[in-house]
Motif scaffolding. Structure first.
Motif, PDB file in Angstrom:
ATOM      1  N   PRO A 204       0.805  -1.221   0.000  1.00 39.81           N
ATOM      2  CA  PRO A 204       0.000   0.000   0.000  1.00 39.81           C
ATOM      3  C   PRO A 204       0.840   1.273   0.000  1.00 39.81           C
ATOM      4  N   THR A 205       1.982   1.229   0.719  1.00 42.60           N
ATOM      5  CA  THR A 205       2.806   2.423   0.848  1.00 42.60           C
ATOM      6  C   THR A 205       4.261   2.088   0.615  1.00 42.60           C
ATOM      7  N   ILE A 206       4.907   2.828  -0.281  1.00 42.75           N
ATOM      8  CA  ILE A 206       6.345   2.726  -0.488  1.00 42.75           C
ATOM      9  C   ILE A 206       6.917   4.134  -0.353  1.00 42.75           C
ATOM     10  N   LEU A 207       7.819   4.319   0.601  1.00 43.39           N
ATOM     11  CA  LEU A 207       8.344   5.643   0.897  1.00 43.39           C
ATOM     12  C   LEU A 207       9.825   5.727   0.563  1.00 43.39           C
ATOM     13  N   GLU A 208      10.219   6.848  -0.012  1.00 39.78           N
ATOM     14  CA  GLU A 208      11.633   7.142  -0.215  1.00 39.78           C
ATOM     15  C   GLU A 208      12.158   7.768   1.081  1.00 39.78           C
ATOM     16  N   VAL A 209      13.234   7.228   1.612  1.00 42.77           N
ATOM     17  CA  VAL A 209      13.731   7.686   2.916  1.00 42.77           C
ATOM     18  C   VAL A 209      15.164   8.197   2.828  1.00 42.77           C
ATOM     19  N   ALA A 210      15.610   8.549   1.629  1.00 39.87           N
ATOM     20  CA  ALA A 210      16.959   9.080   1.467  1.00 39.87           C
ATOM     21  C   ALA A 210      16.948  10.115   0.360  1.00 39.87           C
TER      22      ALA A 210
ATOM     23  N   GLY B  57      19.942  13.020  -1.831  1.00 40.16           N
ATOM     24  CA  GLY B  57      21.312  13.524  -1.960  1.00 40.16           C
ATOM     25  C   GLY B  57      22.338  12.419  -2.062  1.00 40.16           C
ATOM     26  N   LYS B  58      23.466  12.620  -1.438  1.00 39.71           N
ATOM     27  CA  LYS B  58      24.563  11.661  -1.510  1.00 39.71           C
ATOM     28  C   LYS B  58      24.289  10.489  -0.570  1.00 39.71           C
ATOM     29  N   ILE B  59      24.490   9.274  -1.056  1.00 38.73           N
ATOM     30  CA  ILE B  59      24.251   8.084  -0.238  1.00 38.73           C
ATOM     31  C   ILE B  59      25.426   7.129  -0.357  1.00 38.73           C
ATOM     32  N   THR B  60      25.465   6.163   0.535  1.00 36.13           N
ATOM     33  CA  THR B  60      26.507   5.137   0.524  1.00 36.13           C
ATOM     34  C   THR B  60      25.873   3.766   0.318  1.00 36.13           C
ATOM     35  N   LYS B  61      26.672   2.799  -0.028  1.00 33.44           N
ATOM     36  CA  LYS B  61      26.185   1.433  -0.142  1.00 33.44           C
ATOM     37  C   LYS B  61      25.585   0.986   1.195  1.00 33.44           C
ATOM     38  N   LYS B  62      24.503   0.226   1.119  1.00 37.46           N
ATOM     39  CA  LYS B  62      23.825  -0.356   2.271  1.00 37.46           C
ATOM     40  C   LYS B  62      23.061   0.673   3.103  1.00 37.46           C
ATOM     41  N   GLN B  63      22.955   1.897   2.583  1.00 37.90           N
ATOM     42  CA  GLN B  63      22.114   2.887   3.257  1.00 37.90           C
ATOM     43  C   GLN B  63      20.663   2.669   2.842  1.00 37.90           C
ATOM     44  N   LYS B  64      19.739   2.751   3.791  1.00 36.44           N
ATOM     45  CA  LYS B  64      18.333   2.512   3.487  1.00 36.44           C
ATOM     46  C   LYS B  64      17.806   3.626   2.585  1.00 36.44           C
ATOM     47  N   ILE B  65      17.148   3.227   1.486  1.00 35.36           N
ATOM     48  CA  ILE B  65      16.629   4.221   0.547  1.00 35.36           C
ATOM     49  C   ILE B  65      15.114   4.155   0.404  1.00 35.36           C
TER      50      ILE B  65
END
Length: 609
Positions: free
Chosen positions: A588-594, A596-604
């Protein structure tokens, strides 16, 4: 819409066969090279069920279909055999011989699970009923139920012949003929006498007449040999006579080799193992306990365990008790305990059912469901059963555990082990169960086989970044398929590193042959597509190096792919990495949580069920 009808409509709406120069496909879309792209009826095309969208890009007309694209492509290939660019071939990664053997054995045994699980459970309950005299073992009810519980084990070579033929891609009916030779009535009648009878083939080769019902390795090896002999004969035989002489020559070659070489191999090896174990029991009982307890799963798989049974009977006849009985008991309990451990850590619902029923029947003394359906599938379980059984067997031998009558190893046959040494028996029993479960769980974590996710965020259905870089809006991706969201909810990353890692705990279910796209299914059922670059399918694998394989279980951060980012850009391609949830409609819901600049294994991304 059926794949065939969909293929027919697509061909018609792109202008028909006369407008098609060629057609190929990638992981999500059909790719047409058209003579006149303007002839495409895009409006009607995109109204078709299962067509998510279409676009003209890079000189190709691309029709987005998603996961079933391969099946639709096969239908197109059947209709336009001269225009297709070839079916997609899976990218394979070289595996060790041991891994290949285990995977092959598992692939052959798994299709036989249904009758084995059903029969195993029924055999266990019949043993329970007969032990407590709740059923008349001389009556017709018991007779009929015993047939129902035993038929799949008795004729197991026939069941395996079919699945082995499918695995080795050979004629299934020829394979069934080999099983028929192993189970031929005159051979079984002589074998039932209990003596190894021999006759000579061409006066040179001695063929023992043995009971191969319930055996595994003989029929699998024989069908493997059949696949080569049948294929070679068929390829080199003149087409005019191949239908007659190919099966004739195959039977003349394979059946004699099977009966005097392949099939009795386990029997002969088992005889020598029995001699060695008899000597070991006299020299070092605890070491014999470990060897017997640890090796029994291997011996049962190969049918060698039959050769060891006379030792138990001889011990009882000579001494009034057997030390081998408790050793076999511990191995049986270890196999049931390993299935129990799998039931605890596995997430797949079907395997939970299989492992639970295997646990119940295993403790009742029927280990085939556990051995064939669980232990051969999960290395951690096989290792746990072997080591746990070995430890239990050794402890029982050291503490003087004894069996005072021949009996099938089962929790219901525990009274057989009551008497002098019973305390040692119960201590060994407890150690067997505990050590098996602990070892199985430990190796499960080492081998990463189907355990539940351990990261809190993953349990919350989180998706992690497969690459380091900078997030960009999906709308800016230079590919309408992705930018429009037709493929599903996703995020795009301009990479600053050259390695793709797993964004979830799960399994790799698709690797495209050009290596630029990988599909995964998380432990929670989230379907993920990682697409490296835009239109990079045209590179045909150049600048990409796989470090994973299809079917592999992975955890967040495990490496999947390495790519030469700068060379891809220099070749004129966009290197943007797109991560798509292809079954987004399930959440039902998919949220973007990142951002700008990100790293590997960071939650997106996160999602709710």
């Amino acid at each position: 819409m059926e794949n065939k009808k969909l293929a027919e409509k697509i061909i018609k709406l792109v202008g028909g066969e006369v407008n098609i120069n060629s057609v190929t496909h990638c992981i999500t879309r059909l790719r047409f090279q058209l003579k006149k792209p303007e002839k495409v009826d895009r409006h009607e095309l995109e109204k078709l069920d299962d067509v998510m969208g279409s676009q003209y890009q890079g000189g190709q007309y691309q029709i987005i279909i998603g996961g079933k694209v391969g099946k639709v492509y096969n239908e197109v290939a059947n209709m336009l055999p001269k225009l297709v660019g070839g079916e997609v071939e899976e990218e394979t990664v070289k595996q060790s011989l041991g891994t290949q053997i285990i995977e092959t054995l598992s692939a052959i045994l798994v299709p036989s699970l249904a009758p084995i699980v059903g029969g195993g459970m029924l055999k266990g309950f019949l043993f329970l009923l007969s032990t407590f005299s709740w059923i008349d073992v001389e009556g017709g009810t018991y007779y009929l139920l015993n047939i129902a519980s035993d038929c799949m084990f008795y004729f197991f070579p026939f069941i395996l012949a079919v699945s082995a033929a499918k695995r080795f891609k050979t004629n299934e009916y020829m394979a069934l003929s080999l099983a028929g030779a192993l189970m031929y009535p005159s051979i079984l009648e002589v074998a039932k006498v209990g003596e190894v009878s021999n006759f000579k083939f061409l006066t040179l080769f001695s063929i023992p007449l043995l009971n191969y019902s319930g055996s595994i390795v003989p029929i699998i090896l024989s069908v493997w040999l059949l696949s080569y002999v049948y294929r070679f004969t068929e390829e080199h035989m003149p087409s005019m006579v191949t239908i007659i002489f190919t099966p004739l020559l195959t039977l003349l070659i394979v059946i004699p080799i099977m009966l005097f070489g392949i099939a009795p191999l386990g029997f002969y090896i088992g005889e020598y193992i029995a001699i060695g174990i008899g000597w070991l029991i006299d020299v070092s009982p605890w070491l014999a306990g470990f060897v017997i307890g640890a090796s029994r799963p291997f011996l049962v798989l190969t049918g060698m365990h039959h050769a060891i049974r006379p030792i138990t009977q001889q011990q009882i006849a000579t001494y009034g008790f057997s030390t081998m009985g408790p050793m076999n008991f511990m191995s049986t309990m270890a196999q049931a305990s390993a299935a129990l451990a799998v039931y605890v850590f596995i997430k797949d619902k079907k395997m939970k059912q299989v492992s639970l029923s295997a646990t119940i029947s295993g403790f009742l003394g029927i280990t085939e469901p556990a051995l064939y359906g669980v232990l051969t599938k999960y290395r951690s379980a096989f290792i746990g059963a072997a080591l746990g059984g070995g430890i239990g067997g050794a402890v029982g031998a050291m503490l003087g555990a004894k069996g005072y009558a021949p009996a099938m190893p089962s929790v219901l046959s525990i009274p057989v082990y009551m008497g002098k040494g019973s305390i040692g028996f119960f201590i060994a029993f407890a150690i067997t169960v505990l050590s098996t479960v602990v070892i199985t769980v430990i190796f499960n974590r080492i081998l990463k086989e189907g355990e539940a996710a351990t990261m809190e965020d993953v349990a919350q259905l989180g998706i992690f970044s497969p690459v380091g870089g900078n997030l960009v809006p999906m709308s800016e991706v230079n590919d309408e398929t992705f930018s429009s969201g037709v493929m599903g909810k996703g995020m795009a990353i301009r990479p600053t590193s050259n390695e793709i890692v797993s964004p979830v705990n799960g399994v790799i279910n698709t690797i495209f042959k050009t290596k630029h796209a990988i599909g995964l299914i998380s432990d929670e059922g989230v379907e993920i597509l990682i697409h490296v670059g835009v239109d990079t399918v045209k590179l045909d694998g150049k600048y990409f190096q796989l470090v994973c394989e299809e079917g592999q279980k992975v955890r967040v951060g495990d490496p999947l792919l390495r790519f030469e980012r700068q060379k891809i850009i220099s070749a004129g391609y966009d290197s943007t990495v797109i991560t798509i949830v292809t079954n987004a409609e399930s959440y039902p819901t998919i949220l973007e949580v990142a951002n700008g600049k990100i790293t590997k294994k960071q939650k997106i991304m996160t999602m709710t069920v």
